[in-house]
Write a protein that holds these residues in place. Structure first.
Motif, PDB file in Angstrom:
ATOM      1  N   GLY A 242       8.584 -17.826  15.953  1.00 38.70           N
ATOM      2  CA  GLY A 242      10.019 -17.759  15.770  1.00 38.70           C
ATOM      3  C   GLY A 242      10.734 -18.741  16.674  1.00 38.70           C
ATOM      4  N   VAL A 243      12.055 -18.543  16.818  1.00 41.16           N
ATOM      5  CA  VAL A 243      12.863 -19.504  17.562  1.00 41.16           C
ATOM      6  C   VAL A 243      12.536 -19.529  19.042  1.00 41.16           C
ATOM      7  CG1 VAL A 243      14.764 -19.467  15.923  1.00 41.16           C
ATOM      8  CG2 VAL A 243      14.699 -17.763  17.751  1.00 41.16           C
ATOM      9  N   ASP A 244      11.901 -18.447  19.567  1.00 44.02           N
ATOM     10  CA  ASP A 244      11.561 -18.439  20.991  1.00 44.02           C
ATOM     11  C   ASP A 244      10.270 -19.187  21.286  1.00 44.02           C
ATOM     12  OD1 ASP A 244       9.717 -16.747  19.886  1.00 44.02           O
ATOM     13  OD2 ASP A 244      10.177 -15.029  21.179  1.00 44.02           O
ATOM     14  N   ARG A 245       9.576 -19.679  20.229  1.00 49.23           N
ATOM     15  CA  ARG A 245       8.373 -20.501  20.341  1.00 49.23           C
ATOM     16  C   ARG A 245       7.161 -19.724  20.829  1.00 49.23           C
ATOM     17  NH1 ARG A 245      10.181 -26.242  22.987  1.00 49.23           N
ATOM     18  NH2 ARG A 245       8.071 -26.732  22.251  1.00 49.23           N
ATOM     19  N   VAL A 246       7.293 -18.406  20.994  1.00 50.09           N
ATOM     20  CA  VAL A 246       6.202 -17.588  21.532  1.00 50.09           C
ATOM     21  C   VAL A 246       5.845 -16.451  20.585  1.00 50.09           C
ATOM     22  CG1 VAL A 246       5.472 -16.099  23.425  1.00 50.09           C
ATOM     23  CG2 VAL A 246       6.851 -18.141  23.907  1.00 50.09           C
ATOM     24  N   THR A 247       6.835 -15.761  20.027  1.00 50.08           N
ATOM     25  CA  THR A 247       6.595 -14.600  19.175  1.00 50.08           C
ATOM     26  C   THR A 247       6.115 -15.047  17.796  1.00 50.08           C
ATOM     27  OG1 THR A 247       8.380 -13.432  20.307  1.00 50.08           O
ATOM     28  CG2 THR A 247       7.601 -12.509  18.215  1.00 50.08           C
ATOM     29  N   PRO A 248       4.909 -14.592  17.386  1.00 48.72           N
ATOM     30  CA  PRO A 248       4.435 -14.964  16.038  1.00 48.72           C
ATOM     31  C   PRO A 248       5.415 -14.498  14.967  1.00 48.72           C
ATOM     32  CG  PRO A 248       2.654 -14.010  17.334  1.00 48.72           C
ATOM     33  CD  PRO A 248       3.915 -13.785  18.120  1.00 48.72           C
ATOM     34  N   LEU A 249       5.641 -15.336  13.990  1.00 49.04           N
ATOM     35  CA  LEU A 249       6.578 -15.010  12.923  1.00 49.04           C
ATOM     36  C   LEU A 249       5.916 -14.019  11.964  1.00 49.04           C
ATOM     37  CD1 LEU A 249       9.458 -15.953  12.101  1.00 49.04           C
ATOM     38  CD2 LEU A 249       8.356 -17.471  10.455  1.00 49.04           C
ATOM     39  N   PRO A 250       6.543 -12.862  11.721  1.00 52.57           N
ATOM     40  CA  PRO A 250       5.954 -11.887  10.791  1.00 52.57           C
ATOM     41  C   PRO A 250       5.776 -12.487   9.400  1.00 52.57           C
ATOM     42  CG  PRO A 250       7.794 -10.920  12.007  1.00 52.57           C
ATOM     43  CD  PRO A 250       7.809 -12.386  12.298  1.00 52.57           C
ATOM     44  N   THR A 251       4.802 -11.973   8.692  1.00 54.05           N
ATOM     45  CA  THR A 251       4.511 -12.503   7.353  1.00 54.05           C
ATOM     46  C   THR A 251       5.711 -12.408   6.428  1.00 54.05           C
ATOM     47  OG1 THR A 251       2.190 -11.885   7.603  1.00 54.05           O
ATOM     48  CG2 THR A 251       2.966 -12.295   5.372  1.00 54.05           C
ATOM     49  N   ASP A 267      17.668 -24.027   6.338  1.00 51.93           N
ATOM     50  CA  ASP A 267      17.793 -24.129   7.794  1.00 51.93           C
ATOM     51  C   ASP A 267      17.200 -22.938   8.535  1.00 51.93           C
ATOM     52  OD1 ASP A 267      19.114 -26.519   7.430  1.00 51.93           O
ATOM     53  OD2 ASP A 267      21.080 -25.567   7.379  1.00 51.93           O
ATOM     54  N   GLN A 268      16.095 -22.361   8.016  1.00 52.32           N
ATOM     55  CA  GLN A 268      15.364 -21.382   8.827  1.00 52.32           C
ATOM     56  C   GLN A 268      14.496 -22.162   9.815  1.00 52.32           C
ATOM     57  OE1 GLN A 268      12.366 -19.063   6.878  1.00 52.32           O
ATOM     58  NE2 GLN A 268      11.986 -17.761   8.642  1.00 52.32           N
ATOM     59  N   LEU A 269      14.715 -21.930  11.101  1.00 52.52           N
ATOM     60  CA  LEU A 269      13.988 -22.674  12.126  1.00 52.52           C
ATOM     61  C   LEU A 269      12.729 -21.918  12.520  1.00 52.52           C
ATOM     62  CD1 LEU A 269      14.092 -25.191  13.971  1.00 52.52           C
ATOM     63  CD2 LEU A 269      15.124 -23.728  15.716  1.00 52.52           C
ATOM     64  N   ILE A 270      11.587 -22.593  12.420  1.00 52.25           N
ATOM     65  CA  ILE A 270      10.320 -22.022  12.859  1.00 52.25           C
ATOM     66  C   ILE A 270       9.604 -23.070  13.706  1.00 52.25           C
ATOM     67  CG2 ILE A 270      10.108 -20.534  10.828  1.00 52.25           C
ATOM     68  CD1 ILE A 270       8.048 -22.523   9.718  1.00 52.25           C
ATOM     69  N   TRP A 271       8.632 -22.600  14.480  1.00 59.84           N
ATOM     70  CA  TRP A 271       7.813 -23.498  15.299  1.00 59.84           C
ATOM     71  C   TRP A 271       6.369 -23.352  14.863  1.00 59.84           C
ATOM     72  CZ3 TRP A 271       9.519 -26.865  19.143  1.00 59.84           C
ATOM     73  CH2 TRP A 271      10.868 -26.768  19.475  1.00 59.84           C
ATOM     74  N   VAL A 272       5.665 -24.481  14.728  1.00 57.89           N
ATOM     75  CA  VAL A 272       4.254 -24.466  14.350  1.00 57.89           C
ATOM     76  C   VAL A 272       3.455 -25.204  15.410  1.00 57.89           C
ATOM     77  CG1 VAL A 272       4.729 -24.310  11.880  1.00 57.89           C
ATOM     78  CG2 VAL A 272       4.492 -26.551  12.936  1.00 57.89           C
ATOM     79  N   GLY A 273       2.214 -24.766  15.579  1.00 58.18           N
ATOM     80  CA  GLY A 273       1.355 -25.397  16.573  1.00 58.18           C
ATOM     81  C   GLY A 273       1.463 -24.708  17.921  1.00 58.18           C
ATOM     82  N   GLU A 274       0.750 -25.243  18.875  1.00 58.76           N
ATOM     83  CA  GLU A 274       0.733 -24.669  20.219  1.00 58.76           C
ATOM     84  C   GLU A 274       0.807 -25.778  21.260  1.00 58.76           C
ATOM     85  OE1 GLU A 274      -1.656 -20.507  20.158  1.00 58.76           O
ATOM     86  OE2 GLU A 274      -2.898 -22.294  20.140  1.00 58.76           O
ATOM     87  N   GLY A 275       1.270 -25.409  22.445  1.00 60.81           N
ATOM     88  CA  GLY A 275       1.306 -26.349  23.556  1.00 60.81           C
ATOM     89  C   GLY A 275       2.236 -27.511  23.322  1.00 60.81           C
ATOM     90  N   HIS A 276       1.817 -28.681  23.802  1.00 64.33           N
ATOM     91  CA  HIS A 276       2.646 -29.876  23.686  1.00 64.33           C
ATOM     92  C   HIS A 276       2.734 -30.386  22.250  1.00 64.33           C
ATOM     93  CE1 HIS A 276       2.992 -30.152  28.015  1.00 64.33           C
ATOM     94  NE2 HIS A 276       1.667 -30.098  28.144  1.00 64.33           N
ATOM     95  N   ALA A 277       1.802 -29.950  21.394  1.00 63.89           N
ATOM     96  CA  ALA A 277       1.821 -30.401  19.998  1.00 63.89           C
ATOM     97  C   ALA A 277       2.747 -29.560  19.129  1.00 63.89           C
ATOM     98  CB  ALA A 277       0.404 -30.367  19.418  1.00 63.89           C
TER      99      ALA A 277
END
Length: 549
Positions: A242-251, A267-277
Motif C-alpha cells: 500500500g501507500v506506506d510501502r510496508v503493508t502488503p496490499l490485500p487481494t 490513480d490508485q497508488l501501489i508500491w511493487v518490489g522491495e528495498g531500493h528497487a
C-alpha cells in the motif's frame, strides 16, 4: 478436383473411362459376345479409341494452342459410331458411350452454342451411321428413331452446362471469399504487429485479463513491473504494498480484482518490489463488458510515478522545514512590533501607521506559513469530541457577516438545531470559514450564499452554495490541489494563495469524510462536505491522528 491436375493429366482422366469400357467389352467378347472382335468396323473403332488414349498420354497439350485438345472428344464420336455399328447386333446399346465426349465438351471452355452443336451432331453421327449409305422411304420411322439419342444427349448436355455454370459461380464466390478472408487475415496480422509495437513503445504498463483473471494481453513495460512484484523467486508472495510501502496490499484491493468486480478507477497508488528497487505505480482500470452487460474481462494500466512521488515528498519536507524556519522569526517580529505599539507616547504619530502596516503584513505572512504547515503532510491532526455542528455553522456565519455585507452578499442558513456529532470543532470551524469566505470572495457582484446541513443515519452533509463567478468542470476537479487558482480568479485579482481548499480537503479526509465541488461558469459553485457520524468518525479520527505529521 480437376484443378489439382496438370492439363495432360486432366486429358488422360477424361479419356480413360471410355477406353476402359471398350477394353472390358473386348476382353469379355469371346465369352459373352463371340465374334465381336472379328468385326472389322468394331476393331477399327476399338483401335481408334486406344490410339486416342495413347495420344492423350504422349502429346504435350500444354504447348499446343488452347482448344486443340478438343479434337479428342470430337474423334471419340467417330470411334464410338464405329464401335456401335460393329456391335449393333450383339450390343446395340453402346450408343450411350457418347456421354463421355458430351461431358468433356460441356466441361470445356467452348461457347455453349458450339458445345451443344457438337453434342447434337456427334450423337447424331453415332445413331445415323448404319443408315448413312442408303435411303429407304419405307424406313422413315427408323430414320426418325436416330434422333432420340441426340435429343437425350442434348438435354443432358444442357443440364451439365447449367450445373457446371452454377458450380463455377460457387467456385468463384468461394475464391472471392477466400481472397477477402486472406486480406482480412493479413490486415489483422498487420494491425496486431502495429498494436504490439505501440504497446511495447509506450512507458505505461498495460494488462488485459479475462473474466477469470487470466492474462490475455500485456506489454514489455508491464512485464518489468510483474518481475518487480514477483521478487527474487524465494517465495510465492507477491511484493505489492500500500501507500506506506510496508503493508502488503490485500487481494481485494488490488487493481485486477477491483476491475473484475466492475469498478472503474484511476490513480490508485501501489508500491511493487522491495528495498531500493521498489517502485511506485499509479494504476487505473476499466472493466470490459460483453454484449449482455456482464464482465468479460478488464484492462489495467500502470504508470511508474516513483520520481513524482519522491519529488512531492521532498517538496512537502522542504515546505515543512522552511515553514518552521519562518515561524519563529515571524513570531518574534510580531512580538517586538506589539511592544513598539504599546509605547504610544514615545512613538511619533506618523511612525505608528508604518508599524501597523508592518504588523498586518507580518501577520499575513504568519498565516501563510501556518497554511503551508497544514498542507505539508497528507493529513492533519484532529481531536474529535461531541460538538453541535449547527452552533459551529452559526458562529462561522456570524464571523463572516461583516465581509458579506461589504460584498453585498446575503447569507442564509438551513440547519437542524442541535446537530450533535463527533468532530474536531477547531478544524471543522476552519473548514466552514474557508468555504464561506471563498463563497463570499468569489461573489464580487453580490448575491446569495446558502449554508445547509442535513443528517442521515450514516453521514452528515454540509452544503455551501454561492451564485458567483463559478468554474469550468476541469477547474472544479483541480480546485483542491495545492496552490491552484483558477484563471478567472487571477484575472479578477482576487487575493489568495490556493491553499485554503487543499487544507479543507485534508481536514475533511482526516475526519473520514470527503468533499466535492459542482460548479458552472457564471452560475456559481456548490461545495458538499460529507462526514461520517459518531462512532465511525471516532475510528477514522484516531487513524488520522496516528498517520498525521
Amino acid at each position: 478436383m480437376a484443378r489439382r491436375f496438370t492439363v495432360e493429366g486432366a486429358v488422360v482422366l477424361y479419356q480413360a473411362p471410355l477406353s476402359l469400357i471398350v477394353v472390358v467389352l473386348a476382353v469379355t467378347s469371346p465369352v459373352l459376345r463371340p465374334g465381336l472382335m472379328s468385326n472389322r468396323t468394331f476393331e477399327l473403332g476399338f483401335s481408334m479409341i486406344l490410339l486416342l488414349l495413347a495420344l492423350t498420354v504422349v502429346v504435350p497439350w500444354r504447348e499446343l494452342p488452347r482448344g486443340s485438345l478438343l479434337i479428342v472428344p470430337i474423334l471419340d464420336f467417330v470411334a464410338i459410331a464405329m464401335v456401335r455399328n460393329g456391335a449393333l447386333e450383339k450390343q446395340p446399346a453402346l450408343g450411350v458411350l457418347v456421354i463421355f465426349p458430351v461431358l468433356w465438351l460441356m466441361r470445356s471452355s467452348l461457347p455453349t452454342w458450339a458445345a451443344l452443336a457438337l453434342t447434337f451432331l456427334g450423337s447424331l453421327l453415332v445413331t445415323a451411321w448404319p443408315v448413312m449409305t442408303t435411303f429407304d422411304p419405307s424406313l422413315v420411322q427408323t430414320y426418325l428413331g436416330v434422333l432420340l439419342l441426340p435429343i437425350v444427349m442434348l438435354c443432358i448436355a444442357v443440364t451439365v452446362r447449367v450445373m457446371n455454370l452454377n458450380a463455377r459461380a460457387r467456385e468463384l464466390e468461394i475464391e472471392r471469399k477466400d481472397r477477402e478472408l486472406n486480406e482480412l487475415l493479413r490486415a489483422a496480422i498487420d494491425r496486431e504487429r502495429v498494436l504490439t509495437a505501440i504497446l511495447n513503445t509506450v512507458d505505461v504498463g498495460l494488462t488485459a485479463v479475462d473474466a477469470q483473471g487470466n492474462t490475455t494481453l500485456t506489454n514489455r513495460q508491464q512485464e518489468l513491473f510483474n518481475r518487480l512484484s514477483a521478487g527474487n523467486g524465494d517465495d510465492d508472495r507477491a511484493h505489492v504494498f500500500g501507500v506506506d510501502r510496508v503493508t502488503p496490499l490485500p487481494t481485494d484491493r488490488r487493481p485486477i480484482y477491483r476491475a473484475l468486480t466492475g469498478e472503474t478507477f484511476a490513480d490508485q497508488l501501489i508500491w511493487v518490489g522491495e528495498g531500493h528497487a521498489q517502485r511506485a505505480l499509479s494504476t487505473a482500470a476499466r472493466p470490459i463488458k460483453d454484449a449482455d452487460g456482464g464482465i468479460a474481462g478488464a484492462l489495467i494500466a500502470c504508470s511508474d510515478v516513483t520520481e513524482l512521488v519522491e519529488a512531492v515528498s521532498a517538496k512537502d519536507v522542504f515546505i515543512s522545514n522552511i515553514s518552521h524556519e519562518f515561524h519563529a522569526p515571524l513570531t518574534s517580529v510580531l512580538g517586538y512590533l506589539e511592544l513598539v505599539l504599546e509605547d504610544e507616547h514615545q512613538l511619533p504619530p506618523h511612525l505608528k501607521g508604518y508599524v501597523d502596516v508592518a504588523g498586518r503584513n507580518a501577520e499575513r505572512v504568519l498565516h501563510l506559513v501556518a497554511d503551508l504547515l497544514s498542507t505539508a503532510g497528507d493529513r492533519v491532526r484532529v481531536h474529535p469530541r461531541p460538538v453541535d455542528l449547527s452552533a459551529l455553522i452559526e458562529m462561522s456565519v456570524r464571523s463572516n457577516r461583516l465581509r458579506a455585507k461589504k460584498n453585498g452578499v446575503k447569507l442564509r442558513t438551513e440547519a437542524t438545531s442541535p446537530l450533535w456529532t463527533l468532530i474536531d470543532p477547531v478544524r471543522i470551524s476552519q473548514v466552514l470559514d474557508n468555504l464561506l469566505s471563498n463563497a463570499i470572495k468569489y461573489s464580487p457582484d453580490g448575491g446569495l450564499v446558502s449554508i445547509r446541513a442535513e443528517e442521515t443515519e450514516s453521514a452528515i452533509s454540509l452544503h455551501v452554495e454561492d451564485r458567483g463567478m463559478g468554474m469550468t468542470e476541469q477547474e472544479a476537479q483541480q480546485v483542491f490541489s495545492r496552490f491552484y487558482r483558477t484563471p478567472g480568479a487571477r484575472r479578477a485579482h482576487i487575493d489568495g494563495s490556493g491553499l485554503g481548499l487543499a487544507i479543507t480537503k485534508s481536514i475533511v479526509e482526516s475526519h473520514g469524510g470527503y468533499i466535492e465541488c459542482v460548479s458552472s461558469p457564471g452560475k456559481g459553485s456548490r461545495f458538499t462536505v460529507t462526514l461520517p457520524v459518531n462512532g465511525e468518525v471516532s475510528h477514522m479520527s484516531q487513524g488520522s491522528m496516528e498517520e498525521s505529521v
